[in-house]
Design an enzyme around this catalytic site. Structure first.
Site, PDB file in Angstrom:
ATOM      1  N   ARG A  66       0.806  -1.214   0.326  1.00 62.37           N
ATOM      2  CA  ARG A  66       0.154  -0.091   0.376  1.00 62.37           C
ATOM      3  C   ARG A  66       0.652   1.316  -0.183  1.00 62.37           C
ATOM      4  O   ARG A  66       1.032   1.917  -0.812  1.00 62.37           O
ATOM      5  CB  ARG A  66      -1.098  -0.101   1.160  1.00 62.37           C
ATOM      6  CG  ARG A  66      -1.643   0.868   1.039  1.00 62.37           C
ATOM      7  CD  ARG A  66      -1.636   2.703   1.634  1.00 62.37           C
ATOM      8  NE  ARG A  66      -1.635   2.657   3.196  1.00 62.37           N
ATOM      9  CZ  ARG A  66      -0.737   3.461   3.983  1.00 62.37           C
ATOM     10  NH1 ARG A  66      -1.147   4.477   3.235  1.00 62.37           N
ATOM     11  NH2 ARG A  66      -0.609   2.947   5.337  1.00 62.37           N
ATOM     12  N   HIS A  68       4.052   3.450  14.790  1.00 64.14           N
ATOM     13  CA  HIS A  68       4.676   4.073  12.491  1.00 64.14           C
ATOM     14  C   HIS A  68       4.999   4.340  12.342  1.00 64.14           C
ATOM     15  O   HIS A  68       5.312   6.072  12.424  1.00 64.14           O
ATOM     16  CB  HIS A  68       2.604   3.898  11.854  1.00 64.14           C
ATOM     17  CG  HIS A  68       2.310   3.942  10.901  1.00 64.14           C
ATOM     18  ND1 HIS A  68       2.667   3.017   9.831  1.00 64.14           N
ATOM     19  CD2 HIS A  68       3.531   5.235   9.863  1.00 64.14           C
ATOM     20  CE1 HIS A  68       2.610   3.326   8.711  1.00 64.14           C
ATOM     21  NE2 HIS A  68       3.168   4.740   8.548  1.00 64.14           N
ATOM     22  N   HIS A 100       8.310   6.436  10.059  1.00 64.64           N
ATOM     23  CA  HIS A 100       9.318   6.877   8.935  1.00 64.64           C
ATOM     24  C   HIS A 100      10.521   6.775   9.186  1.00 64.64           C
ATOM     25  O   HIS A 100      11.379   7.144  10.156  1.00 64.64           O
ATOM     26  CB  HIS A 100       8.251   7.968   8.773  1.00 64.64           C
ATOM     27  CG  HIS A 100       7.132   7.408   7.979  1.00 64.64           C
ATOM     28  ND1 HIS A 100       6.674   8.133   6.519  1.00 64.64           N
ATOM     29  CD2 HIS A 100       5.784   6.969   8.312  1.00 64.64           C
ATOM     30  CE1 HIS A 100       5.133   7.246   6.695  1.00 64.64           C
ATOM     31  NE2 HIS A 100       5.112   6.836   7.656  1.00 64.64           N
ATOM     32  N   CYS A 103      12.268   6.809  -0.975  1.00 66.27           N
ATOM     33  CA  CYS A 103      13.800   6.437  -2.564  1.00 66.27           C
ATOM     34  C   CYS A 103      14.306   7.342  -2.357  1.00 66.27           C
ATOM     35  O   CYS A 103      14.603   8.484  -1.594  1.00 66.27           O
ATOM     36  CB  CYS A 103      12.700   6.631  -3.592  1.00 66.27           C
ATOM     37  SG  CYS A 103      13.215   6.393  -4.410  1.00 66.27           S
ATOM     38  N   ASN A 148       8.696   3.459   4.800  1.00 67.78           N
ATOM     39  CA  ASN A 148       8.329   3.459   6.415  1.00 67.78           C
ATOM     40  C   ASN A 148       9.496   2.439   6.959  1.00 67.78           C
ATOM     41  O   ASN A 148      10.532   2.697   5.992  1.00 67.78           O
ATOM     42  CB  ASN A 148       7.465   2.105   6.195  1.00 67.78           C
ATOM     43  CG  ASN A 148       5.790   2.974   6.734  1.00 67.78           C
ATOM     44  OD1 ASN A 148       5.755   4.064   6.351  1.00 67.78           O
ATOM     45  ND2 ASN A 148       4.662   1.547   7.012  1.00 67.78           N
TER      46      ASN A 148
END
Lengths: 320, 320
Positions: B15, B217, B219, B250, B261
């Site tokens: 996702r 969660h 990043h 990226c 993530n």
């Protein structure tokens, strides 16, 4: 668990990075990066290595680089070498480079054999010979390191007791020759460490050898470097090696598995955000990382150089 | 400080990743990755998002992907949506997707305004409306999250007290509606966290709300994700979101600052090396990361997928 209030970071990007790049990279570009790094507040910059130009063509211009760089007062510029020829090349530039002897321990017999074709006893004997040579030349032997202290591709796990006995052997030499060494560098040469092994090994060294400070040389081959640095900080470690932009590693297939050092600016970002002083201007350092990226001509693995700092967001939030 | 003996990792790569890619990426490729992930031992895979195909063209084929994927027994495949249209699209596929309602808190008023154009009160009202709608449809509201819990590009630092009061408001809704929620996800949406803030915020939440488990969660925009995960583990956190290969971020300029993530395989590597079970086959997961890289056609930021595990070295050392 209290974190240190300040740390000392030694920049190894120019040496680690330009050594591994397929190149060719112009001496002028190397000089530009070293000069920019010298203006960031970094106090220790490893500029070049004096190694066989046939084996490491990217470092063939070491003399030109050292000759051309602008020395910032208060910054120590260093180099490395692995044999007498290299030492003599460095020695010839002693008005521009800090020349310090380093003694190295190898808790992995397999790696020592593979890398230097020596047995444990032969290496100890060689180290004594090296110390004598440095003494004769008036070079202080002020650095000590343990290679592959957290694991080895050839020997596998390294027992903590073996690391301790190696440091014990270094200490015996230090005492015997009255060497000015009070920091022992633990190198995760082949990127075996996780935060747990960092804590275990560093803790054991601190317990057994409270007279030494520990320095960490961390590689990011398996993405653990920043977590390992945090674990080191939790153990009170204040000395770290790092490479701007994560130079020395590379996200490309051609460099598959290349073991880059921890990215200097990512480490500095983490320290500053946690209230740990580095004396380094992070914005200037990020500019250096971007310069390094332009010089090598491909993306570098550093993250903060891309993600940016939080300063502009804080500023924006305050002015709302 | 004892680390947990096992953790539960939710895979969000398909996702997170395919949403951000400039694409186009064939539905068959997305399906291939999801199917491969389903064979790694992962129990939770977020497969698609049901969002406006005009705004997120890379997710326009969500129905085709969900229809085509092979469901591994024991694996929950989920999706996300942000409005009624999205919910109805997901609901139509409820024989293949686990449909769970999620309530979200926004400790940053500025981000809530910017992102959803709602005031704090309007969002609370909307959340009540959502809960009612889920109830009417027979959908369990079983997830809760706090967005930008560690800092916000618009509001700056987020006071811990504000995070706590937001969770308090969520708890009031949970109690009032008897919702089956016992985990609260703290999202570092804009990558502000460092290990220190993770410990501070997670610790405060655990102290105030011992009835909730915390999920993280994370990043990696500023390279802190793996260190933050370690800090979370030190606080006893056992629930983590992650993205295979670090999908969603990226290293390329075109994706400058893209907030990927934490890489699933890097997190799994760290856990396994520290003796923490994940139930995941790391080698199979690395194959998924390499597959994801082939699919998106550019290097992904994951490190272990390049550096490899230590298994072959251990094996070699043993057989010496």
């Amino acid at each position: 668990m209290t974190l240190p209030s300040s740390v000392v970071i030694s920049e190894e990007g120019p040496r680690e990075g330009f050594q591994i790049e397929p190149g060719p990279i112009a001496a002028a570009d190397k000089i530009a990066l070293i000069d920019a790094l010298g203006r960031t507040g970094l106090k220790y910059i490893q500029a070049v290595s004096f190694v066989n130009p046939k084996r490491v063509p990217g470092m063939a211009d070491a003399e030109e680089v050292v000759g051309g760089m602008t020395l910032t007062p208060g910054v120590e510029y260093s180099s490395i070498w692995f044999n007498e020829i290299g030492l003599l090349r460095a020695w010839a530039l002693r008005d521009r480079l800090t020349i310090a002897g380093k003694i190295r321990a190898y808790p992995s017999d397999a790696f020592l054999k593979k890398n230097l074709n020596r047995s444990h006893e032969e290496h100890l004997e060689y180290t004594r010979y090296e110390i004598g040579r440095y003494k004769n030349m008036g070079i202080p032997v002020s650095e000590a390191s343990v290679t592959a202290a957290f694991g080895c591709n050839f020997a596998g796990e390294i027992p903590v007791e073996r690391v301790l006995s190696e440091i014990g052997a270094l200490k015996a030499l230090i005492v015997e020759h009255d060497l000015p060494i009070n920091v022992v560098s633990l190198a995760d040469t082949m990127a075996w460490a996780t935060p747990n092994t960092i804590k275990r090994v560093v803790g054991a060294v601190q317990d057994r050898f409270p007279e030494f400070d520990v320095s960490l040389h961390l590689h990011d081959t398996r993405g653990m470097a920043i977590a390992n640095a945090f674990a080191g900080l939790q153990m009170g470690v204040v000395y770290f090696d790092a490479a701007v932009g994560g130079l020395g590693g590379c996200p490309f297939a051609a460099h598959r598995g290349a073991a880059g050092n921890i990215s200097t600016e990512d480490l500095v970002f983490m320290c500053h955000e946690m209230g740990i002083e580095t004396g380094i201007d992070l914005d200037a350092l990020i500019e250096c990382a971007l310069l390094a990226e332009r010089i090598v001509g491909h993306p570098l693995p550093g993250q903060v150089m891309r993600g940016g700092t939080l300063a502009k967001f804080r500023e924006g939030a305050r002015s709302r």
